[in-house]
Design a protein around this motif. Structure first.
Motif, PDB file in Angstrom:
ATOM      1  N   THR A 293     -10.983  -3.081  -6.987  1.00 39.06           N
ATOM      2  CA  THR A 293     -11.105  -3.280  -5.539  1.00 39.06           C
ATOM      3  C   THR A 293     -12.563  -3.460  -5.117  1.00 39.06           C
ATOM      4  O   THR A 293     -12.851  -4.098  -4.125  1.00 39.06           O
ATOM      5  CB  THR A 293     -10.546  -2.076  -4.778  1.00 39.06           C
ATOM      6  OG1 THR A 293     -11.051  -0.884  -5.390  1.00 39.06           O
ATOM      7  CG2 THR A 293      -9.031  -2.074  -4.808  1.00 39.06           C
TER       8      THR A 293
ATOM      9  N   LYS B  96       2.272  -2.129  -6.651  1.00 42.80           N
ATOM     10  CA  LYS B  96       3.358  -1.550  -5.844  1.00 42.80           C
ATOM     11  C   LYS B  96       3.191  -0.044  -5.781  1.00 42.80           C
ATOM     12  O   LYS B  96       2.435   0.550  -6.555  1.00 42.80           O
ATOM     13  CB  LYS B  96       4.705  -1.918  -6.465  1.00 42.80           C
ATOM     14  CG  LYS B  96       5.032  -3.400  -6.290  1.00 42.80           C
ATOM     15  CD  LYS B  96       6.343  -3.748  -6.956  1.00 42.80           C
ATOM     16  CE  LYS B  96       6.537  -5.261  -6.974  1.00 42.80           C
ATOM     17  NZ  LYS B  96       7.446  -5.683  -8.040  1.00 42.80           N
ATOM     18  N   SER B  97       3.947   0.569  -4.879  1.00 41.06           N
ATOM     19  CA  SER B  97       3.734   1.996  -4.597  1.00 41.06           C
ATOM     20  C   SER B  97       3.986   2.881  -5.815  1.00 41.06           C
ATOM     21  O   SER B  97       3.395   3.942  -5.942  1.00 41.06           O
ATOM     22  CB  SER B  97       4.614   2.440  -3.436  1.00 41.06           C
ATOM     23  OG  SER B  97       5.961   2.148  -3.735  1.00 41.06           O
TER      24      SER B  97
ATOM     25  N   LEU C 214      -4.056   3.962  -8.441  1.00 41.98           N
ATOM     26  CA  LEU C 214      -2.691   4.472  -8.356  1.00 41.98           C
ATOM     27  C   LEU C 214      -1.996   3.896  -7.129  1.00 41.98           C
ATOM     28  O   LEU C 214      -2.606   3.799  -6.055  1.00 41.98           O
ATOM     29  CB  LEU C 214      -2.704   6.002  -8.208  1.00 41.98           C
ATOM     30  CG  LEU C 214      -3.458   6.815  -9.255  1.00 41.98           C
ATOM     31  CD1 LEU C 214      -3.480   8.294  -8.847  1.00 41.98           C
ATOM     32  CD2 LEU C 214      -2.805   6.673 -10.623  1.00 41.98           C
ATOM     33  N   GLY C 215      -0.727   3.534  -7.276  1.00 42.13           N
ATOM     34  CA  GLY C 215       0.086   3.213  -6.116  1.00 42.13           C
ATOM     35  C   GLY C 215       0.308   4.474  -5.281  1.00 42.13           C
ATOM     36  O   GLY C 215       0.159   5.593  -5.777  1.00 42.13           O
ATOM     37  N   GLU C 216       0.695   4.274  -4.027  1.00 47.18           N
ATOM     38  CA  GLU C 216       0.802   5.401  -3.073  1.00 47.18           C
ATOM     39  C   GLU C 216       1.704   6.532  -3.556  1.00 47.18           C
ATOM     40  O   GLU C 216       1.440   7.704  -3.315  1.00 47.18           O
ATOM     41  CB  GLU C 216       1.385   4.894  -1.748  1.00 47.18           C
ATOM     42  CG  GLU C 216       0.522   3.894  -1.025  1.00 47.18           C
ATOM     43  CD  GLU C 216       1.366   3.060  -0.058  1.00 47.18           C
ATOM     44  OE1 GLU C 216       2.482   3.491   0.285  1.00 47.18           O
ATOM     45  OE2 GLU C 216       0.906   1.965   0.322  1.00 47.18           O
ATOM     46  N   GLU C 217       2.789   6.148  -4.220  1.00 50.38           N
ATOM     47  CA  GLU C 217       3.794   7.168  -4.569  1.00 50.38           C
ATOM     48  C   GLU C 217       3.522   7.851  -5.903  1.00 50.38           C
ATOM     49  O   GLU C 217       4.251   8.768  -6.276  1.00 50.38           O
ATOM     50  CB  GLU C 217       5.179   6.520  -4.676  1.00 50.38           C
ATOM     51  CG  GLU C 217       5.749   6.089  -3.353  1.00 50.38           C
ATOM     52  CD  GLU C 217       7.065   5.331  -3.541  1.00 50.38           C
ATOM     53  OE1 GLU C 217       7.613   5.372  -4.653  1.00 50.38           O
ATOM     54  OE2 GLU C 217       7.508   4.692  -2.571  1.00 50.38           O
TER      55      GLU C 217
ATOM     56  N   THR D 197       2.249  10.302  -8.396  1.00 47.51           N
ATOM     57  CA  THR D 197       1.659  11.641  -8.321  1.00 47.51           C
ATOM     58  C   THR D 197       1.423  12.243  -9.703  1.00 47.51           C
ATOM     59  O   THR D 197       0.686  13.220  -9.829  1.00 47.51           O
ATOM     60  CB  THR D 197       2.596  12.591  -7.554  1.00 47.51           C
ATOM     61  OG1 THR D 197       3.883  12.565  -8.212  1.00 47.51           O
ATOM     62  CG2 THR D 197       2.768  12.143  -6.107  1.00 47.51           C
TER      63      THR D 197
ATOM     64  N   LYS E 244      -3.354  10.090 -12.958  1.00 44.78           N
ATOM     65  CA  LYS E 244      -4.581  10.087 -12.174  1.00 44.78           C
ATOM     66  C   LYS E 244      -5.540   9.038 -12.732  1.00 44.78           C
ATOM     67  O   LYS E 244      -5.423   8.624 -13.904  1.00 44.78           O
ATOM     68  CB  LYS E 244      -5.224  11.478 -12.148  1.00 44.78           C
ATOM     69  CG  LYS E 244      -5.591  12.043 -13.489  1.00 44.78           C
ATOM     70  CD  LYS E 244      -6.169  13.446 -13.327  1.00 44.78           C
ATOM     71  CE  LYS E 244      -6.845  13.878 -14.646  1.00 44.78           C
ATOM     72  NZ  LYS E 244      -5.905  13.930 -15.774  1.00 44.78           N
TER      73      LYS E 244
END
Lengths: 451, 451
Positions: free
Chosen positions: B24, B92-93, B138-141, B143, B146
């Protein structure tokens, strides 16, 4: 019906039965030698009386006789006849002589009678792949069995007779709590089920399985063996009247294949499919079975019951089953990630180590209360036609057993007939007793499809 | 040779590589955008310098580029080209972005290049079913992962590129002691071997197995996994020059299939036959495999390597393999008491639970020192043709690995070329280096047949 002709044979060729007497001490009966009726003896009540009485008759050419069932040709139920065999079974050094107490009836014998079981030698031949009994004599080399041992026996054929010589290695000591009927019901069905489930399919906790003919001998054995694992989902086909029984036995989802498409029913409950399908039917059902497997699933074909329709060989049914026989190429198997296995206990008879190990495991499971053969009904040798019809018409739930000992009613009748030879009365009485006996032994009233 | 054209592509479309910088933050390089050569940067030495320098160039239309291999059409080695992809892979998430460090080369990719692997989408497409690397975003979801996690990745295709977005569930944390090369070598070969051996064949202590191409990736994995059981007899085919290596790896009886009939050799040693045969060859070898099984034996067909002969699709070889494809009916299976399975990891990709469980087991076995992928050789992306040739010609012992990072020699060359743009000298030097590099990466001189 032709199957009811078998008992007539018995009347022409009755037997003597001496459970307590080793056959070596059994003197010949002149009547038996000639195939004539002779008074039947109660084996327990008159154990030794006959010996001293009859011994002087022919001491130098002792002829031992015993009851045996014979397949006399291919065809209907009447092709299996009760006859007397003469001469003590010869005993090889590694063999034992077994006084047979109970025999198992298997689908293979129905096929054999129709000429569809290639492992059975041509008629005349004595069928019978499993029995239980008591060891009466030992070959010279046998050290791990003793006279009086209660054993169950496995063989390619030839066990449907009162006494039989078999390799000691084909006998297995019965657990104390096991009845002779249970012991005769165990070998073929439980070996088949166990080897398919745990050697071929490698079924594991949490998996799902389709068991066709779930109220039949193999079906009940497989269902019980699945209960030794946690959380196996068992789909079982049987006619509706048997659902309560097989449900109690461990079938999670009984399916009436007569009124519903079993594949559709299974997909409703388990859309992804099944881990294991046991297929004793063959033909088009094998195609259904393959399509019901999930990836990594295993199909085991172990019969072609669809070949058998009427009492005699039905060439159309055979041709149809043959024509629809499942054939697969390896590319299709790869894309599906599936396994297709064939199982036939008859062709495994050389694998003594596997058979012995598995039988040992099964007898342990029995002792632990984890398996228990379900006896559907018992028939005397002279009723073998009725026994076969019961299995053929799928009326049984569990195992159909054959007993070498003569029907007691008949024996009493014969005794009476001897003391008071009035044939008409005797015949009427016999007919009554036959009817009674049929009800006694065929206690299940349900109609179904199992073997 | 056509395979050597790939590096040329690299020269036209070089890359920038910034392991430490999340994509990014990666500013576009004008040169890269236009496909022109730009100085390659050492990712470790110059991690952040580029960002501030280049950020002002095109801040509003940031273009991220990365090296990727493309199958551009079906045919020879030259059909796989190194190209620059533009634009950060979308995430994707449930996905993670992985900076790829090493990729595995599989037989499926050789087939795919010839148009013989139906799971690979039509060209242009990026192949690659397995890789290892470091998580960069990492996608948003997500967990349970890392940034910075070292992972190995399994996918249907698309992993032969410098950075890739993949579902977090397709990544597996690498054990600390595992190298990126080992991690890229493990997934496909060891999953294939493990699932075949322990889920399908259910191989057990004391059994026997035939492993074709025993010096190939799956062959070495299967041999190592057999060593986790007691007393498994491993027959392994390989050319004679590889016998010492595979013998040290656990092959009990190495067989040179080029000079001997392997089936005859096996029967000499094990007349009763084998418990398991793994067949990656197809065609007539599958027939041999089936006949080599003992009763209760299992054949697993998992490839059709016999389809692949020359560099390009050989219709005759395909037709011959197809024509000789093993087809079996259930009656024959029953009489033989055998199992035939098909295995194809590509068609198992929906079975996430099985894959995850098995991968967890494999990583534990690695940590315990019981398995260890054998790296045959490593090639940079621009050498993919050489890598494919090595596997195609069966010169490898173990895994062939592809590295996304540019060849250092080339990079230095490019730097030199920039400061002193003398093409002739540079080209000569490059040719020398190419030759050197080839020797470096292809250290094994033996000739064989493995993948």
């Amino acid at each position: 019906m032709s199957g009811e002709e078998a008992p007539v044979q018995q009347q022409q060729e009755p037997t003597e039965e001496k459970t307590e007497n080793p056959p070596t001490e059994e003197p010949p009966s002149e009547a038996a030698q000639e195939g004539e009726p002779s008074p039947a003896e109660e084996p327990v009540d008159e154990p030794a009386a006959a010996t001293p009485d009859k011994a002087p008759v022919a001491p130098e050419e002792e002829v031992f006789t015993y009851r045996a069932l014979f397949l006399t040709g291919y065809g209907g139920y009447d092709k299996v006849k009760l006859q007397m065999k003469k001469g003590k079974p010869s005993l090889k050094s590694a063999e034992v002589l077994v006084r047979v107490k109970a025999c198992g009836l298997n689908f293979a014998e129905l096929l054999g009678r129709q000429g569809l079981y290639e492992l059975l030698p041509s008629p005349p031949v004595t069928p019978g792949m499993e029995c239980s009994g008591v060891i009466e004599a030992l070959g010279e080399e046998v050290t791990d069995r003793k006279v009086g041992d209660r054993v169950l026996v496995l063989s390619r054929h030839g066990l449907w007779q009162e006494v039989v010589g078999v390799p000691a290695s084909h006998t297995f000591i019965m657990p104390e709590s096991m009845s002779f009927e249970e012991a005769a019901a165990l070998p073929v069905n439980y070996l088949t089920a166990y080897i398919m489930l745990f050697e071929m399919a490698n079924i594991r906790a949490g998996q799902s399985i389709l068991i066709h003919m779930a109220a039949g001998g193999v079906g009940i054995a497989a269902t019980q063996l699945c209960q030794t694992l946690e959380d196996v989902t068992v789909f079982g086909t049987a006619s509706a009247s048997k659902h309560e029984t097989i449900g109690q036995g461990g079938v999670t989802h009984p399916i009436d294949y007569r009124t519903r498409d079993y594949a559709e029913e299974i997909r409703k409950i388990s859309p992804k499919g099944l881990d294991v399908v046991l297929d004793p039917l063959g033909g088009s059902d094998t195609h259904k079975a393959f399509s019901l497997l999930k990836p990594m699933g295993t199909l085991i074909v172990f019969g072609a019951a669809n070949c058998v329709t009427g009492q005699k060989k039905n060439l159309l049914a055979v041709a149809k089953t043959w024509y629809n026989q499942f054939t697969i190429n390896t590319l299709r198997l790869m894309h599906a990630n599936k396994a297709v296995c064939g199982f036939h206990l008859g062709y495994l008879s050389d694998e003594e180590e596997l058979i012995t190990q598995t039988m040992t495991t099964l007898l342990e499971l029995y002792t632990q209360g984890k398996i228990k053969p379900r006896i559907d009904s018992t028939y005397h040798f002279e009723q073998v036609g009725d026994a076969m019809r019961r299995m053929h018409e799928r009326n049984n739930i569990g195992k159909v057993i054959l007993l070498p000992e003569p029907k007691k009613e008949d024996k009493k009748e014969e005794e009476k007939a001897e003391s008071n030879p009035e044939p008409a009365e005797t015949e009427d009485k016999k007919e009554e007793e036959k009817a009674e006996n049929k009800m006694e032994t065929s206690t299940e009233e349900v109609k179904g499809e199992e073997n």
